[in-house]
Design a protein around this motif. Structure first.
Motif, PDB file in Angstrom:
ATOM      1  N   ALA A  85       0.844  -1.203   0.000  1.00  0.00           N
ATOM      2  CA  ALA A  85       0.000   0.000   0.000  1.00  0.00           C
ATOM      3  C   ALA A  85       0.876   1.248   0.000  1.00  0.00           C
ATOM      4  N   ALA A  86       1.904   1.259   0.833  1.00  0.00           N
ATOM      5  CA  ALA A  86       2.805   2.410   0.904  1.00  0.00           C
ATOM      6  C   ALA A  86       3.565   2.582  -0.407  1.00  0.00           C
ATOM      7  N   ALA A  87       4.040   1.483  -0.979  1.00  0.00           N
ATOM      8  CA  ALA A  87       4.778   1.555  -2.246  1.00  0.00           C
ATOM      9  C   ALA A  87       3.880   2.079  -3.364  1.00  0.00           C
ATOM     10  N   LEU A  88       2.647   1.591  -3.426  1.00  0.00           N
ATOM     11  CA  LEU A  88       1.718   2.050  -4.454  1.00  0.00           C
ATOM     12  C   LEU A  88       1.399   3.527  -4.259  1.00  0.00           C
ATOM     13  N   ALA A  89       1.212   3.935  -3.028  1.00  0.00           N
ATOM     14  CA  ALA A  89       0.923   5.345  -2.742  1.00  0.00           C
ATOM     15  C   ALA A  89       2.066   6.232  -3.213  1.00  0.00           C
ATOM     16  N   LEU A  92       2.080   6.335  -7.143  1.00  0.00           N
ATOM     17  CA  LEU A  92       0.969   7.089  -7.720  1.00  0.00           C
ATOM     18  C   LEU A  92       0.949   8.537  -7.256  1.00  0.00           C
ATOM     19  N   GLY A  93       1.880   8.900  -6.386  1.00  0.00           N
ATOM     20  CA  GLY A  93       1.931  10.285  -5.914  1.00  0.00           C
ATOM     21  C   GLY A  93       0.847  10.637  -4.914  1.00  0.00           C
ATOM     22  N   LEU A  94       0.252   9.627  -4.279  1.00  0.00           N
ATOM     23  CA  LEU A  94      -0.813   9.896  -3.316  1.00  0.00           C
ATOM     24  C   LEU A  94      -0.294  10.578  -2.051  1.00  0.00           C
ATOM     25  N   LEU A  95       1.001  10.497  -1.815  1.00  0.00           N
ATOM     26  CA  LEU A  95       1.568  11.081  -0.611  1.00  0.00           C
ATOM     27  C   LEU A  95       2.229  12.427  -0.892  1.00  0.00           C
ATOM     28  N   ASP A  96       2.211  12.844  -2.163  1.00  0.00           N
ATOM     29  CA  ASP A  96       2.867  14.097  -2.538  1.00  0.00           C
ATOM     30  C   ASP A  96       2.091  15.318  -2.107  1.00  0.00           C
TER      31      ASP A  96
END
Length: 102
Positions: A85-89, A92-96
């Motif tokens: 989940a963290a790697a995918l985030a 995909l730039g979900l944490l940017d």
């Protein structure tokens, strides 16, 4: 889809999977599977390597609630564990995005 018309069924399937992971349906509009703002907060803490207990402390929730959030994130992103989940985030730039201020 365009990929299907070109005979690229595997590409179309991968695109559909990715769209589901980021909460997109149809013409790219946000759908019901998009992470809630709380789930985004939890995912950010998961990506930082925090345990459910630490997430609970940070967000002033119970460890059980933190665990439920993590489980829902894993299901919504269609991954098998918190590391994926963290790697995918990250991919995909979900944490940017900047975290909202309280």
């Amino acid at each position: 889809s365009g990929a299907a018309r070109l005979g690229a069924a595997p590409l179309a399937e991968q695109a559909a999977t990715l769209a589901r992971r980021v909460g997109l349906r149809g013409a790219g509009r946000p759908g019901g599977d998009l992470l809630t703002s709380r789930e985004q907060e939890v995912l950010r803490l998961v990506a930082e390597g925090h345990s459910n207990s630490r997430i609970a402390e940070q967000l002033f929730i119970s460890p059980k609630t933190a665990s439920v959030h993590v489980s829902r994130i894993i299901a919504k992103l269609d991954v098998t564990n918190r590391i994926e989940a963290a790697a995918l985030a990250h991919r995909l730039g979900l944490l940017d995005r900047t975290a909202p201020t309280p």
